[in-house]
Enzyme design. Sequence first.
Site, PDB file in Angstrom:
ATOM      1  N   GLU A  91       0.253  -1.283  -0.363  1.00 13.22           N
ATOM      2  CA  GLU A  91       0.067  -0.073   0.289  1.00 13.22           C
ATOM      3  C   GLU A  91       0.792   1.107  -0.080  1.00 13.22           C
ATOM      4  O   GLU A  91       2.150   1.501   0.463  1.00 13.22           O
ATOM      5  CB  GLU A  91      -1.273  -0.155   0.997  1.00 13.22           C
ATOM      6  CG  GLU A  91      -1.794  -0.954   1.242  1.00 13.22           C
ATOM      7  CD  GLU A  91      -2.559  -1.013   2.599  1.00 13.22           C
ATOM      8  OE1 GLU A  91      -3.664  -1.107   2.432  1.00 13.22           O
ATOM      9  OE2 GLU A  91      -2.223  -0.535   2.865  1.00 13.22           O
ATOM     10  N   CYS A 104       3.280   8.855   0.887  1.00 14.85           N
ATOM     11  CA  CYS A 104       3.816   7.699   1.619  1.00 14.85           C
ATOM     12  C   CYS A 104       4.111   6.239   0.921  1.00 14.85           C
ATOM     13  O   CYS A 104       2.952   5.608   0.478  1.00 14.85           O
ATOM     14  CB  CYS A 104       2.993   7.387   3.036  1.00 14.85           C
ATOM     15  SG  CYS A 104       3.003   6.452   4.090  1.00 14.85           S
ATOM     16  N   CYS A 111       6.635  -6.861   7.612  1.00 17.09           N
ATOM     17  CA  CYS A 111       7.771  -5.924   8.042  1.00 17.09           C
ATOM     18  C   CYS A 111       7.889  -6.748   9.318  1.00 17.09           C
ATOM     19  O   CYS A 111       6.689  -7.298  10.169  1.00 17.09           O
ATOM     20  CB  CYS A 111       6.967  -4.908   9.069  1.00 17.09           C
ATOM     21  SG  CYS A 111       8.096  -3.814   9.705  1.00 17.09           S
ATOM     22  N   CYS A 115       6.183  -4.534  16.467  1.00 15.20           N
ATOM     23  CA  CYS A 115       6.109  -3.236  17.453  1.00 15.20           C
ATOM     24  C   CYS A 115       4.427  -3.665  17.742  1.00 15.20           C
ATOM     25  O   CYS A 115       3.098  -3.584  16.783  1.00 15.20           O
ATOM     26  CB  CYS A 115       5.999  -1.976  16.465  1.00 15.20           C
ATOM     27  SG  CYS A 115       7.812  -0.732  15.794  1.00 15.20           S
ATOM     28  N   HIS A 215       7.733   6.377  20.693  1.00 17.19           N
ATOM     29  CA  HIS A 215       6.453   6.091  21.348  1.00 17.19           C
ATOM     30  C   HIS A 215       6.893   5.067  23.298  1.00 17.19           C
ATOM     31  O   HIS A 215       5.559   5.003  23.515  1.00 17.19           O
ATOM     32  CB  HIS A 215       6.055   4.122  20.952  1.00 17.19           C
ATOM     33  CG  HIS A 215       6.492   4.625  19.361  1.00 17.19           C
ATOM     34  ND1 HIS A 215       6.256   5.946  18.870  1.00 17.19           N
ATOM     35  CD2 HIS A 215       6.197   3.294  18.152  1.00 17.19           C
ATOM     36  CE1 HIS A 215       5.843   5.687  17.656  1.00 17.19           C
ATOM     37  NE2 HIS A 215       6.499   4.412  17.340  1.00 17.19           N
TER      38      HIS A 215
END
Length: 345
Positions: A91, A104, A111, A115, A215
Amino acid sequence: MGNIKDLSLAQIKDYLVRMNEPPYRALQVARWVFQRGCLSWEEMTDLPKELRAELKEQFSLTGVTLWQKQVSRRGDTVKYLLGLGDGQAVEAVFMRHRYGRTVCVSSQVGCRMGCLFCASTIGGLVRNLSPGEMYDQVMVAQRDAGERVSHVVLMGTGEPLENYEQVMVFLEHLTAPYGLHLSWRHITISTCGVVPGILRLAERRLPLTLAVSLHAPNDELRSRLVPVNRRYPLKELMAACREYVRLTRRRLTFEYVLLDGVNDSVSCARELAYLVRGLLCHVNLIPANPVPDRPFVAPSPPERVAVFKRVLERAGVKVTMRRELGADIDAACGQLRRRVLGLYG
Protein backbone atom coordinates in the site's frame (compact mmCIF):
# COMPACT_ATOMS: atom_id res chain seq x y z
CA MET A 1 12.51 -9.34 -17.48
CA GLY A 2 13.57 -6.79 -14.86
CA ASN A 3 12.20 -3.36 -14.04
CA ILE A 4 14.62 -0.79 -15.47
CA LYS A 5 13.91 1.45 -12.46
CA ASP A 6 15.79 -1.09 -10.32
CA LEU A 7 19.05 0.02 -11.95
CA SER A 8 21.16 2.99 -10.92
CA LEU A 9 22.09 5.53 -13.58
CA ALA A 10 25.60 4.07 -13.63
CA GLN A 11 24.19 0.59 -14.28
CA ILE A 12 22.00 1.87 -17.10
CA LYS A 13 25.04 3.57 -18.62
CA ASP A 14 27.15 0.39 -18.33
CA TYR A 15 24.43 -1.66 -20.00
CA LEU A 16 24.12 0.76 -22.92
CA VAL A 17 27.89 1.03 -23.38
CA ARG A 18 28.06 -2.78 -23.63
CA MET A 19 25.50 -2.42 -26.44
CA ASN A 20 27.91 -0.01 -28.17
CA GLU A 21 25.66 2.95 -27.45
CA PRO A 22 27.15 6.34 -26.49
CA PRO A 23 27.09 7.07 -22.74
CA TYR A 24 24.73 10.05 -23.16
CA ARG A 25 21.95 7.60 -24.05
CA ALA A 26 21.73 6.71 -20.34
CA LEU A 27 20.45 10.18 -19.44
CA GLN A 28 17.97 10.07 -22.30
CA VAL A 29 16.58 6.78 -21.07
CA ALA A 30 16.59 7.93 -17.44
CA ARG A 31 14.59 11.08 -18.20
CA TRP A 32 11.92 9.08 -20.00
CA VAL A 33 11.74 6.52 -17.21
CA PHE A 34 12.20 8.49 -13.98
CA GLN A 35 11.08 12.00 -14.90
CA ARG A 36 8.28 11.48 -17.39
CA GLY A 37 7.13 8.13 -16.09
CA CYS A 38 6.91 6.75 -19.61
CA LEU A 39 5.00 3.46 -19.88
CA SER A 40 5.84 2.63 -23.50
CA TRP A 41 9.25 2.21 -25.12
CA GLU A 42 7.72 3.38 -28.40
CA GLU A 43 7.19 6.87 -26.92
CA MET A 44 10.95 7.38 -26.54
CA THR A 45 11.31 8.99 -29.93
CA ASP A 46 14.83 10.38 -29.39
CA LEU A 47 16.18 6.80 -29.09
CA PRO A 48 17.02 4.67 -32.14
CA LYS A 49 14.27 2.21 -33.04
CA GLU A 50 16.63 -0.77 -32.71
CA LEU A 51 17.65 0.31 -29.21
CA ARG A 52 14.03 0.68 -28.15
CA ALA A 53 13.31 -2.83 -29.40
CA GLU A 54 16.28 -4.25 -27.50
CA LEU A 55 15.35 -2.48 -24.28
CA LYS A 56 11.76 -3.63 -24.60
CA GLU A 57 12.96 -7.24 -24.73
CA GLN A 58 15.17 -6.86 -21.67
CA PHE A 59 13.26 -4.54 -19.32
CA SER A 60 9.79 -3.64 -18.15
CA LEU A 61 8.89 -0.01 -17.45
CA THR A 62 7.01 -0.63 -14.22
CA GLY A 63 7.11 -3.14 -11.40
CA VAL A 64 3.63 -2.54 -9.97
CA THR A 65 -0.01 -2.75 -11.05
CA LEU A 66 -2.71 -0.51 -9.61
CA TRP A 67 -5.19 -2.94 -8.12
CA GLN A 68 -7.37 -0.87 -5.84
CA LYS A 69 -7.85 2.80 -5.00
CA GLN A 70 -9.63 4.31 -1.98
CA VAL A 71 -10.36 8.02 -1.50
CA SER A 72 -11.02 9.55 1.92
CA ARG A 73 -14.28 11.35 2.56
CA ARG A 74 -12.52 14.72 2.56
CA GLY A 75 -10.74 13.89 -0.68
CA ASP A 76 -7.33 14.88 0.67
CA THR A 77 -6.00 11.32 0.98
CA VAL A 78 -5.85 8.44 -1.51
CA LYS A 79 -4.66 4.93 -0.69
CA TYR A 80 -3.41 2.63 -3.43
CA LEU A 81 -3.15 -1.15 -3.31
CA LEU A 82 -0.36 -2.03 -5.74
CA GLY A 83 0.20 -5.54 -7.02
CA LEU A 84 3.76 -6.80 -7.45
CA GLY A 85 5.16 -9.29 -9.93
CA ASP A 86 5.28 -12.16 -7.43
CA GLY A 87 1.61 -11.91 -6.43
CA GLN A 88 2.25 -9.86 -3.29
CA ALA A 89 0.99 -6.31 -2.90
CA VAL A 90 1.82 -3.18 -0.92
CA GLU A 91 0.00 0.00 0.00
CA ALA A 92 1.03 3.59 -0.72
CA VAL A 93 -0.74 6.81 0.25
CA PHE A 94 -1.05 10.18 -1.52
CA MET A 95 -1.83 13.17 0.73
CA ARG A 96 -2.65 16.78 -0.05
CA HIS A 97 -1.17 19.21 2.46
CA ARG A 98 -1.12 23.00 2.48
CA TYR A 99 2.63 22.87 1.82
CA GLY A 100 2.55 20.34 -1.02
CA ARG A 101 1.73 16.82 -2.16
CA THR A 102 3.19 13.89 -0.22
CA VAL A 103 3.45 10.18 -1.01
CA CYS A 104 3.91 7.72 1.84
CA VAL A 105 5.97 4.85 0.44
CA SER A 106 6.36 1.25 1.65
CA SER A 107 9.90 -0.14 1.67
CA GLN A 108 9.17 -3.82 2.37
CA VAL A 109 6.42 -6.38 1.83
CA GLY A 110 5.38 -6.82 5.44
CA CYS A 111 7.58 -5.99 8.43
CA ARG A 112 9.45 -8.02 11.04
CA MET A 113 9.80 -5.29 13.66
CA GLY A 114 6.76 -6.48 15.63
CA CYS A 115 5.57 -3.13 17.06
CA LEU A 116 2.46 -4.08 19.01
CA PHE A 117 0.19 -1.25 17.87
CA CYS A 118 1.07 -1.31 14.15
CA ALA A 119 -0.81 -3.14 11.40
CA SER A 120 2.25 -3.29 9.13
CA THR A 121 3.88 -6.05 11.14
CA ILE A 122 0.85 -8.38 11.07
CA GLY A 123 1.94 -11.42 9.05
CA GLY A 124 5.65 -10.65 9.37
CA LEU A 125 8.18 -9.84 6.68
CA VAL A 126 8.05 -11.35 3.20
CA ARG A 127 10.83 -9.47 1.38
CA ASN A 128 12.44 -6.14 0.64
CA LEU A 129 11.09 -3.95 -2.13
CA SER A 130 13.37 -3.06 -5.03
CA PRO A 131 14.23 0.57 -5.91
CA GLY A 132 11.85 0.39 -8.86
CA GLU A 133 8.98 -0.94 -6.77
CA MET A 134 9.42 2.01 -4.41
CA TYR A 135 9.77 4.55 -7.21
CA ASP A 136 6.70 3.18 -8.98
CA GLN A 137 4.60 3.86 -5.87
CA VAL A 138 5.42 7.55 -6.30
CA MET A 139 4.78 7.52 -10.04
CA VAL A 140 1.43 5.76 -9.76
CA ALA A 141 0.25 8.35 -7.21
CA GLN A 142 1.52 11.29 -9.26
CA ARG A 143 0.00 9.96 -12.47
CA ASP A 144 -3.35 9.22 -10.86
CA ALA A 145 -3.59 12.55 -9.02
CA GLY A 146 -2.38 14.60 -11.96
CA GLU A 147 -0.38 16.67 -9.48
CA ARG A 148 3.35 16.91 -8.95
CA VAL A 149 4.65 15.14 -5.86
CA SER A 150 6.76 17.47 -3.70
CA HIS A 151 7.44 15.32 -0.61
CA VAL A 152 8.12 11.63 0.02
CA VAL A 153 8.02 9.89 3.40
CA LEU A 154 9.25 6.33 3.90
CA MET A 155 6.64 5.63 6.54
CA GLY A 156 4.63 2.88 4.87
CA THR A 157 5.00 -0.83 5.48
CA GLY A 158 8.49 -1.99 6.45
CA GLU A 159 11.66 -0.78 8.14
CA PRO A 160 13.59 1.33 5.57
CA LEU A 161 16.97 0.94 7.30
CA GLU A 162 16.71 -2.84 6.93
CA ASN A 163 16.49 -2.28 3.17
CA TYR A 164 19.25 0.32 3.17
CA GLU A 165 20.96 -0.27 -0.19
CA GLN A 166 17.73 -0.42 -2.19
CA VAL A 167 16.36 2.66 -0.43
CA MET A 168 19.51 4.63 -1.29
CA VAL A 169 19.16 3.81 -5.00
CA PHE A 170 15.49 4.84 -4.83
CA LEU A 171 16.40 8.17 -3.22
CA GLU A 172 19.17 8.73 -5.77
CA HIS A 173 16.59 8.56 -8.56
CA LEU A 174 14.06 10.62 -6.62
CA THR A 175 16.41 13.56 -6.06
CA ALA A 176 18.33 13.45 -9.35
CA PRO A 177 17.79 16.05 -12.11
CA TYR A 178 16.87 13.19 -14.46
CA GLY A 179 14.21 12.06 -11.97
CA LEU A 180 11.65 14.01 -9.95
CA HIS A 181 14.45 16.29 -8.64
CA LEU A 182 12.95 16.41 -5.15
CA SER A 183 14.76 18.35 -2.49
CA TRP A 184 16.47 16.15 0.09
CA ARG A 185 14.80 18.34 2.70
CA HIS A 186 11.44 17.09 1.45
CA ILE A 187 12.28 13.45 2.17
CA THR A 188 11.71 11.69 5.48
CA ILE A 189 12.98 8.26 6.50
CA SER A 190 11.26 6.66 9.48
CA THR A 191 12.95 4.00 11.60
CA CYS A 192 11.88 2.17 14.74
CA GLY A 193 15.46 2.35 16.01
CA VAL A 194 17.84 0.21 13.94
CA VAL A 195 21.04 1.66 15.40
CA PRO A 196 23.56 0.44 12.74
CA GLY A 197 21.32 1.89 10.02
CA ILE A 198 21.07 5.24 11.80
CA LEU A 199 24.87 5.45 12.09
CA ARG A 200 25.34 4.36 8.50
CA LEU A 201 22.89 7.01 7.32
CA ALA A 202 24.58 9.63 9.50
CA GLU A 203 27.91 9.02 7.76
CA ARG A 204 26.32 10.07 4.45
CA ARG A 205 25.32 13.45 5.91
CA LEU A 206 22.25 13.70 3.69
CA PRO A 207 20.04 16.74 4.40
CA LEU A 208 16.90 14.63 4.76
CA THR A 209 14.71 14.24 7.86
CA LEU A 210 15.14 11.21 10.10
CA ALA A 211 12.10 10.25 12.16
CA VAL A 212 12.71 7.81 15.02
CA SER A 213 9.68 5.90 16.29
CA LEU A 214 10.16 6.13 20.04
CA HIS A 215 6.72 5.47 21.60
CA ALA A 216 8.03 4.94 25.15
CA PRO A 217 10.44 6.79 27.45
CA ASN A 218 12.03 3.80 29.22
CA ASP A 219 13.40 0.39 28.25
CA GLU A 220 10.84 -1.69 30.13
CA LEU A 221 7.86 -0.19 28.30
CA ARG A 222 9.59 0.28 24.96
CA SER A 223 10.81 -3.33 24.85
CA ARG A 224 7.19 -4.41 25.21
CA LEU A 225 5.79 -2.03 22.59
CA VAL A 226 8.75 -1.91 20.17
CA PRO A 227 10.59 -5.27 20.36
CA VAL A 228 13.66 -3.99 18.48
CA ASN A 229 14.46 -2.16 21.73
CA ARG A 230 15.60 -5.49 23.19
CA ARG A 231 18.36 -5.49 20.59
CA TYR A 232 19.09 -1.76 20.59
CA PRO A 233 18.03 -0.37 24.00
CA LEU A 234 17.46 3.31 24.61
CA LYS A 235 21.02 4.05 25.75
CA GLU A 236 22.38 2.83 22.39
CA LEU A 237 19.56 4.39 20.40
CA MET A 238 19.92 7.83 21.98
CA ALA A 239 23.70 7.72 21.52
CA ALA A 240 23.14 6.99 17.82
CA CYS A 241 20.63 9.84 17.61
CA ARG A 242 23.10 12.27 19.15
CA GLU A 243 25.79 11.11 16.72
CA TYR A 244 23.35 11.56 13.83
CA VAL A 245 22.66 15.16 14.87
CA ARG A 246 26.37 15.82 15.38
CA LEU A 247 27.32 14.61 11.90
CA THR A 248 24.36 15.95 9.91
CA ARG A 249 23.46 19.03 11.96
CA ARG A 250 19.86 18.10 11.16
CA ARG A 251 17.03 18.20 13.66
CA LEU A 252 15.62 14.79 14.55
CA THR A 253 11.95 13.93 14.83
CA PHE A 254 10.79 11.54 17.52
CA GLU A 255 7.46 9.90 16.70
CA TYR A 256 5.40 9.06 19.77
CA VAL A 257 2.09 7.21 19.36
CA LEU A 258 -0.09 7.84 22.40
CA LEU A 259 -1.85 4.71 23.66
CA ASP A 260 -4.62 5.08 26.20
CA GLY A 261 -3.48 4.00 29.64
CA VAL A 262 -0.15 2.67 28.35
CA ASN A 263 2.31 5.47 27.56
CA ASP A 264 0.24 8.64 27.93
CA SER A 265 0.69 9.46 31.61
CA VAL A 266 2.22 12.63 33.02
CA SER A 267 5.09 10.55 34.40
CA CYS A 268 5.78 9.20 30.90
CA ALA A 269 5.81 12.74 29.56
CA ARG A 270 8.33 13.79 32.21
CA GLU A 271 10.53 10.76 31.45
CA LEU A 272 10.37 11.57 27.74
CA ALA A 273 11.37 15.18 28.34
CA TYR A 274 14.38 14.00 30.35
CA LEU A 275 15.32 11.44 27.68
CA VAL A 276 15.53 13.97 24.82
CA ARG A 277 16.96 16.88 26.83
CA GLY A 278 19.68 18.86 25.08
CA LEU A 279 19.13 17.14 21.74
CA LEU A 280 18.27 19.05 18.55
CA CYS A 281 14.87 17.46 18.03
CA HIS A 282 11.16 17.77 18.21
CA VAL A 283 8.53 15.28 19.35
CA ASN A 284 5.60 14.46 17.07
CA LEU A 285 2.63 13.21 19.11
CA ILE A 286 0.22 10.83 17.36
CA PRO A 287 -2.98 9.68 19.08
CA ALA A 288 -3.29 5.96 18.24
CA ASN A 289 -5.35 5.02 15.20
CA PRO A 290 -7.60 1.96 15.38
CA VAL A 291 -6.07 -1.26 14.01
CA PRO A 292 -8.03 -4.52 13.74
CA ASP A 293 -6.55 -7.28 15.94
CA ARG A 294 -4.86 -4.67 18.13
CA PRO A 295 -6.31 -3.61 21.52
CA PHE A 296 -4.88 -0.07 21.62
CA VAL A 297 -6.91 3.15 21.33
CA ALA A 298 -6.19 6.87 21.53
CA PRO A 299 -6.14 8.53 24.97
CA SER A 300 -9.53 9.17 26.50
CA PRO A 301 -10.64 11.76 27.21
CA PRO A 302 -8.75 13.57 24.40
CA GLU A 303 -7.65 16.24 26.87
CA ARG A 304 -5.01 13.75 28.08
CA VAL A 305 -3.14 14.42 24.84
CA ALA A 306 -3.10 18.16 25.55
CA VAL A 307 -1.82 17.51 29.09
CA PHE A 308 1.00 15.29 27.75
CA LYS A 309 1.93 17.96 25.23
CA ARG A 310 1.93 20.69 27.88
CA VAL A 311 4.32 18.75 30.13
CA LEU A 312 6.83 18.46 27.28
CA GLU A 313 6.50 22.12 26.31
CA ARG A 314 7.07 23.28 29.88
CA ALA A 315 10.26 21.20 29.91
CA GLY A 316 11.46 23.07 26.81
CA VAL A 317 10.78 20.28 24.29
CA LYS A 318 9.47 21.34 20.89
CA VAL A 319 6.25 19.41 20.23
CA THR A 320 3.90 19.01 17.28
CA MET A 321 0.64 17.12 16.91
CA ARG A 322 0.33 14.90 13.85
CA ARG A 323 -2.48 16.01 11.56
CA GLU A 324 -3.89 12.64 10.66
CA LEU A 325 -5.23 12.07 7.17
CA GLY A 326 -7.08 9.07 5.78
CA ALA A 327 -8.08 7.23 8.95
CA ASP A 328 -11.47 6.45 7.37
CA ILE A 329 -9.73 4.39 4.68
CA ASP A 330 -7.12 2.82 7.00
CA ALA A 331 -4.42 5.04 5.53
CA ALA A 332 -3.27 6.83 8.70
CA CYS A 333 -0.20 6.17 10.85
CA GLY A 334 0.08 2.51 11.83
CA GLN A 335 -2.78 1.35 9.60
CA LEU A 336 -0.95 0.27 6.43
CA ARG A 337 -0.36 -3.44 6.20
CA ARG A 338 0.86 -6.23 3.98
CA ARG A 339 -1.69 -7.36 1.42
CA VAL A 340 -1.77 -10.45 -0.77
CA LEU A 341 -2.98 -9.62 -4.24
CA GLY A 342 -4.90 -12.85 -4.57
CA LEU A 343 -7.28 -11.75 -1.82
CA TYR A 344 -8.59 -9.05 -4.13
CA GLY A 345 -8.55 -10.78 -7.50
